[in-house]
Design an enzyme around this catalytic site. Structure first.
Site, PDB file in Angstrom:
ATOM      1  N   ARG A 108      -0.492  -1.282  14.154  1.00 54.38           N
ATOM      2  CA  ARG A 108      -1.482  -0.230  13.876  1.00 54.38           C
ATOM      3  C   ARG A 108      -1.818   0.409  15.212  1.00 54.38           C
ATOM      4  O   ARG A 108      -2.431  -0.218  16.089  1.00 54.38           O
ATOM      5  CB  ARG A 108      -2.727  -0.838  13.235  1.00 54.38           C
ATOM      6  N   HIS A 135       0.441   6.440   6.712  1.00 52.34           N
ATOM      7  CA  HIS A 135      -0.174   5.163   6.323  1.00 52.34           C
ATOM      8  C   HIS A 135       0.505   4.712   5.025  1.00 52.34           C
ATOM      9  O   HIS A 135      -0.087   4.747   3.944  1.00 52.34           O
ATOM     10  CB  HIS A 135      -1.671   5.351   6.118  1.00 52.34           C
ATOM     11  N   GLN A 138      -1.152   2.089   2.539  1.00 55.44           N
ATOM     12  CA  GLN A 138      -2.241   2.643   1.740  1.00 55.44           C
ATOM     13  C   GLN A 138      -1.704   3.447   0.571  1.00 55.44           C
ATOM     14  O   GLN A 138      -2.191   3.342  -0.563  1.00 55.44           O
ATOM     15  CB  GLN A 138      -3.138   3.518   2.607  1.00 55.44           C
ATOM     16  N   ASP A 216     -10.767  11.465   1.618  1.00 56.80           N
ATOM     17  CA  ASP A 216     -10.695  10.571   2.779  1.00 56.80           C
ATOM     18  C   ASP A 216     -11.786  10.997   3.753  1.00 56.80           C
ATOM     19  O   ASP A 216     -12.350  12.102   3.646  1.00 56.80           O
ATOM     20  CB  ASP A 216      -9.311  10.683   3.423  1.00 56.80           C
ATOM     21  N   CYS A 256      -9.558   5.818   0.462  1.00 61.08           N
ATOM     22  CA  CYS A 256      -8.963   4.675   1.162  1.00 61.08           C
ATOM     23  C   CYS A 256      -9.985   3.863   1.938  1.00 61.08           C
ATOM     24  O   CYS A 256      -9.681   2.735   2.357  1.00 61.08           O
ATOM     25  CB  CYS A 256      -7.844   5.147   2.079  1.00 61.08           C
ATOM     26  N   ARG A 284      -4.603  -3.284  -1.926  1.00 63.81           N
ATOM     27  CA  ARG A 284      -3.996  -3.405  -0.602  1.00 63.81           C
ATOM     28  C   ARG A 284      -3.426  -4.811  -0.407  1.00 63.81           C
ATOM     29  O   ARG A 284      -2.344  -4.996   0.157  1.00 63.81           O
ATOM     30  CB  ARG A 284      -5.023  -3.105   0.496  1.00 63.81           C
TER      31      ARG A 284
END
Length: 298
Positions: A108, A135, A138, A216, A256, A284
Site C-alpha cells: 500500500r 484499488h 476494494q 467516496d 469504501c 473485504r
C-alpha cells in the site's frame, strides 16, 4: 475444503484490474463466497504474508491480517520507517531479501510505479493494497456486494457520484470484465484517470434509475491541503436522500470508507436502511482470503 477452480492465479501478481481476465475475476468472487460460508479452513497453514503499508489503513490492513490468520498463516507488518529502506537500502535489495522470507506481499503506497517496482524485484506474488492509481481489492469486494444484493452483475447500473478516485478506476475496469455499467458524475477536473464507460457532470443524471449508488471521500490521503477547494467544488455531489430518491426504488448505497458524514454522504444515507456499506466492508475480508488462496495455490 473448497472445490478446485478451472482458472489458476497461482504465483501471479495483482497490481490492477487489467491483470485479470473475466473468468479469473469471477473465480475470485466465487471463492470468496465459498470461504465466507466456511471461514476457518486452514488452507494456507504456515503461510507468511508481508504487509508493506506506507499509508494509513483500517479495512485493508485488518482484513488481510485476519484473513491470513483464519487460513492458518501469519501476517508480518512492514512499515517503511522500520525497514532499512528508510536508511538507504534499495527497493531491489529489500524485495529480494523479503522474497526469501515471505510467501506473498501486499503493498500500500502512493505511486503506482513503486508498486510495479516491488513486483519487478520480488519473486513472490505482490498484491496492490492501494495506490494512487487503483484499488483492485476494494473493487472486487464492491462487485461481490453488488452480486450478493442483485443476484447477478450482468446489466447492473452503478452510479458513482463525487471525486473520480482510484476506487472508481478499479470499479469501472472491473465492470468492463463482469458486465455491469458504471456511470460516473464528477465535477470538471475531478474525473477518473481512466476511460470510463460513461462520465457526466450532473449527479442526478448518473443516479437516475441506478441499481447501486457509490461515493467516496472527497479528500483522500495526501490531498488535505486541497480541503477548502474540494469541499466547495464537490458540494453539489453530496449523496443525500434527495439524490438517492432518483435511483431505482430498490437501489442501495456503497462507500469504501472511511466516510465523512455531512461531506460526501449524509449520516441519514450512511446509516440508513438502503446502506450496504457494512456488508461491503466485511466482504473485504472474504475477497482478501480468496486472493490469498488463489495466488498461493499449490
Amino acid at each position: 475444503m473448497t472445490a478446485p477452480l478451472a482458472v489458476s492465479l497461482a504465483g501471479r501478481d495483482l497490481l490492477c484490474i487489467a491483470d485479470l481476465a473475466p473468468a479469473e475475476a469471477e473465480a475470485i468472487l466465487d471463492r470468496a463466497v465459498e470461504l465466507r460460508a466456511d471461514p476457518k479452513q486452514p488452507l494456507l497453514q504456515g503461510a507468511t504474508l508481508g504487509l508493506y503499508f506506507a499509508k494509513h489503513s483500517t479495512r485493508t490492513r485488518v482484513s488481510f491480517s485476519a484473513g491470513i490468520a483464519q487460513l492458518g498463516g501469519v501476517a508480518i507488518p512492514l512499515t517503511p520507517e522500520e525497514l532499512q529502506l528508510s536508511r538507504g537500502e534499495s527497493l531491489h535489495d529489500t524485495a529480494h531479501a523479503l522474497s526469501g522470507y515471505l510467501d506473498v506481499l501486499a503493498v500500500r503506497t502512493h505511486a503506482h510505479e513503486e508498486l510495479e517496482a516491488w513486483a519487478e524485484h520480488a519473486s513472490i506474488p505482490v498484491i496492490n493494497a492501494l495506490t494512487a492509481l487503483e484499488h483492485p481489492c476494494q473493487a472486487l469486494a464492491d462487485a461481490l456486494t453488488i452480486r450478493d444484493r442483485l443476484g447477478s452483475l450482468d446489466g447492473a447500473r452503478v452510479a458513482w457520484v463525487g471525486d473520480g478516485s482510484n476506487v472508481l478506476t478499479s470499479l469501472a475496469a472491473l465492470g468492463d470484465l463482469l458486465g455491469y455499467e458504471v456511470v460516473a458524475a464528477c465535477p470538471p477536473g475531478y474525473e477518473s484517470n481512466s476511460l470510463l464507460q460513461a462520465t457526466v457532470t450532473d449527479p442526478r443524471e448518473a443516479v437516475a434509475g441506478a441499481d447501486v449508488v457509490v461515493t467516496d471521500t472527497w479528500i483522500s490521503m495526501g490531498q488535505e491541503h486541497e480541503r477548502t477547494q474540494r469541499l466547495h467544488d464537490l458540494a453539489p455531489y453530496r449523496l443525500d436522500d434527495a439524490l438517492l430518491a432518483l435511483a431505482s426504488p430498490d437501489a442501495f448505497v456503497m462507500h469504501c470508507l472511511p466516510a465523512h458524514p455531512g461531506e460526501e454522504i449524509t449520516a441519514e444515507v450512511l446509516y440508513g436502511s438502503r446502506s450496504a456499506i457494512w456488508d461491503e466492508a466485511e466482504n473485504r475480508l472474504h475477497v482478501q482470503k480468496a486472493l490469498l488462496t488463489l495466488l498461493l495455490a499449490a
